[in-house]
Every structure is written in structure tokens, then in C-alpha cells.
Design a protein around this motif. Sequence first.
Motif, PDB file in Angstrom:
ATOM      1  N   MET A   1       0.841  -1.187   0.000  1.00  0.00           N
ATOM      2  CA  MET A   1       0.000   0.000   0.000  1.00  0.00           C
ATOM      3  C   MET A   1       0.886   1.249   0.000  1.00  0.00           C
ATOM      4  O   MET A   1       1.867   1.323   0.725  1.00  0.00           O
ATOM      5  N   VAL A   2       0.550   2.194  -0.842  1.00  0.00           N
ATOM      6  CA  VAL A   2       1.316   3.431  -0.938  1.00  0.00           C
ATOM      7  C   VAL A   2       0.967   4.332   0.245  1.00  0.00           C
ATOM      8  O   VAL A   2      -0.215   4.571   0.519  1.00  0.00           O
ATOM      9  N   PRO A   3       1.981   4.840   0.947  1.00  0.00           N
ATOM     10  CA  PRO A   3       1.684   5.746   2.064  1.00  0.00           C
ATOM     11  C   PRO A   3       1.026   7.035   1.569  1.00  0.00           C
ATOM     12  O   PRO A   3       1.265   7.465   0.443  1.00  0.00           O
ATOM     13  N   ARG A   4       0.229   7.617   2.414  1.00  0.00           N
ATOM     14  CA  ARG A   4      -0.454   8.869   2.094  1.00  0.00           C
ATOM     15  C   ARG A   4       0.232  10.009   2.835  1.00  0.00           C
ATOM     16  O   ARG A   4       0.915   9.792   3.828  1.00  0.00           O
ATOM     17  N   CYS A   5       0.028  11.218   2.337  1.00  0.00           N
ATOM     18  CA  CYS A   5       0.564  12.389   3.031  1.00  0.00           C
ATOM     19  C   CYS A   5      -0.418  13.545   2.891  1.00  0.00           C
ATOM     20  O   CYS A   5      -1.284  13.550   2.014  1.00  0.00           O
ATOM     21  N   GLN A   6      -0.276  14.505   3.770  1.00  0.00           N
ATOM     22  CA  GLN A   6      -1.111  15.700   3.762  1.00  0.00           C
ATOM     23  C   GLN A   6      -0.411  16.766   2.924  1.00  0.00           C
ATOM     24  O   GLN A   6       0.755  17.069   3.162  1.00  0.00           O
ATOM     25  N   VAL A   7      -1.117  17.315   1.939  1.00  0.00           N
ATOM     26  CA  VAL A   7      -0.584  18.403   1.127  1.00  0.00           C
ATOM     27  C   VAL A   7      -1.555  19.568   1.180  1.00  0.00           C
ATOM     28  O   VAL A   7      -2.748  19.381   1.449  1.00  0.00           O
ATOM     29  N   GLU A   8      -1.040  20.762   0.938  1.00  0.00           N
ATOM     30  CA  GLU A   8      -1.892  21.942   0.936  1.00  0.00           C
ATOM     31  C   GLU A   8      -2.174  22.347  -0.497  1.00  0.00           C
ATOM     32  O   GLU A   8      -1.248  22.524  -1.290  1.00  0.00           O
ATOM     33  N   VAL A   9      -3.453  22.467  -0.825  1.00  0.00           N
ATOM     34  CA  VAL A   9      -3.862  22.887  -2.162  1.00  0.00           C
ATOM     35  C   VAL A   9      -4.256  24.356  -2.084  1.00  0.00           C
ATOM     36  O   VAL A   9      -5.078  24.746  -1.253  1.00  0.00           O
ATOM     37  N   LEU A  10      -3.628  25.161  -2.934  1.00  0.00           N
ATOM     38  CA  LEU A  10      -3.892  26.601  -2.988  1.00  0.00           C
ATOM     39  C   LEU A  10      -4.695  26.905  -4.242  1.00  0.00           C
ATOM     40  O   LEU A  10      -4.338  26.459  -5.333  1.00  0.00           O
ATOM     41  N   TYR A  11      -5.771  27.662  -4.076  1.00  0.00           N
ATOM     42  CA  TYR A  11      -6.638  28.009  -5.197  1.00  0.00           C
ATOM     43  C   TYR A  11      -6.548  29.510  -5.443  1.00  0.00           C
ATOM     44  O   TYR A  11      -6.596  30.296  -4.507  1.00  0.00           O
ATOM     45  N   PHE A  12      -6.429  29.887  -6.711  1.00  0.00           N
ATOM     46  CA  PHE A  12      -6.309  31.288  -7.067  1.00  0.00           C
ATOM     47  C   PHE A  12      -7.394  31.676  -8.067  1.00  0.00           C
ATOM     48  O   PHE A  12      -7.838  30.858  -8.870  1.00  0.00           O
ATOM     49  N   ALA A  13      -7.808  32.934  -7.989  1.00  0.00           N
ATOM     50  CA  ALA A  13      -8.751  33.538  -8.947  1.00  0.00           C
ATOM     51  C   ALA A  13      -9.981  32.657  -9.166  1.00  0.00           C
ATOM     52  O   ALA A  13     -10.685  32.327  -8.214  1.00  0.00           O
ATOM     53  N   LYS A  14     -10.239  32.261 -10.410  1.00  0.00           N
ATOM     54  CA  LYS A  14     -11.454  31.508 -10.755  1.00  0.00           C
ATOM     55  C   LYS A  14     -11.550  30.189  -9.979  1.00  0.00           C
ATOM     56  O   LYS A  14     -12.635  29.783  -9.569  1.00  0.00           O
ATOM     57  N   SER A  15     -10.414  29.514  -9.760  1.00  0.00           N
ATOM     58  CA  SER A  15     -10.470  28.244  -9.020  1.00  0.00           C
ATOM     59  C   SER A  15     -10.900  28.474  -7.576  1.00  0.00           C
ATOM     60  O   SER A  15     -11.605  27.649  -7.000  1.00  0.00           O
ATOM     61  N   ALA A  16     -10.522  29.612  -6.985  1.00  0.00           N
ATOM     62  CA  ALA A  16     -10.969  29.934  -5.622  1.00  0.00           C
ATOM     63  C   ALA A  16     -12.469  30.237  -5.609  1.00  0.00           C
ATOM     64  O   ALA A  16     -13.179  29.859  -4.677  1.00  0.00           O
ATOM     65  N   GLU A  17     -12.941  30.910  -6.661  1.00  0.00           N
ATOM     66  CA  GLU A  17     -14.380  31.185  -6.763  1.00  0.00           C
ATOM     67  C   GLU A  17     -15.173  29.883  -6.857  1.00  0.00           C
ATOM     68  O   GLU A  17     -16.202  29.715  -6.212  1.00  0.00           O
ATOM     69  N   ILE A  18     -14.679  28.953  -7.663  1.00  0.00           N
ATOM     70  CA  ILE A  18     -15.384  27.683  -7.867  1.00  0.00           C
ATOM     71  C   ILE A  18     -15.409  26.856  -6.589  1.00  0.00           C
ATOM     72  O   ILE A  18     -16.448  26.295  -6.233  1.00  0.00           O
ATOM     73  N   THR A  19     -14.280  26.773  -5.893  1.00  0.00           N
ATOM     74  CA  THR A  19     -14.199  25.923  -4.697  1.00  0.00           C
ATOM     75  C   THR A  19     -14.767  26.588  -3.458  1.00  0.00           C
ATOM     76  O   THR A  19     -15.167  25.900  -2.519  1.00  0.00           O
TER      77      THR A  19
END
Length: 88
Positions: free
Chosen positions: A1-19
Motif C-alpha cells: 500500500m502506498v503511504p499517504r501524506c497531507q498536502v496543501e492545495v492553494l486556489y487562485f482567482a477563478k479556481s478559488a471562486e469555484i471551490t
Amino acid sequence: MVPRCQVEVLYFAKSAEITGVRSETISVPQEIRASQLWKEIETRHPGLADVRNQIIFAVRQEYVELGDQQLLLQPGDEIAIIPPISGG
């Protein structure tokens, strides 16, 4: 099984509006293809499918194509979703 990790996703402009958020922390497999990483993000925010072909995708501040290249993520890595910037 592949280990998992926590990552931070940053959203800008239109992607921030959508999310509706500017950033969030998600758990993903440490070894993942760029296209699979996008699918993980898109599953959380289906509206991003509308901008998939327009965004710039960056991992650790380096541009990455949404293809089959393998990524080796580390806990705390930043993933940026950047729509095209228009200007005149």
C-alpha cells in the motif's frame, strides 16, 4: 500500500471562486501521477472540471503538466491551481 501524506492545495482567482476556499489540506498518496492528483482535487470540487484545460498546475512552485508523470509528494507540499492570468 502506498503511504499517504497531507498536502496543501492553494486556489487562485477563478479556481478559488469555484471551490469557495483559498486553500485546504487534503490527504493523497505520496506517489501519484499528476493526472490522478488532479482527479483527487476535482472529486472534492467537481466545478473545477470546467477549467481543467485552462489552469496551470504547480507542485512545490514548479509547473507540472496534467499528464502521466509520476510525482513523489512530501507532507506539507503545496499544490497550486492557477487559472490563466489575463491582462492588457
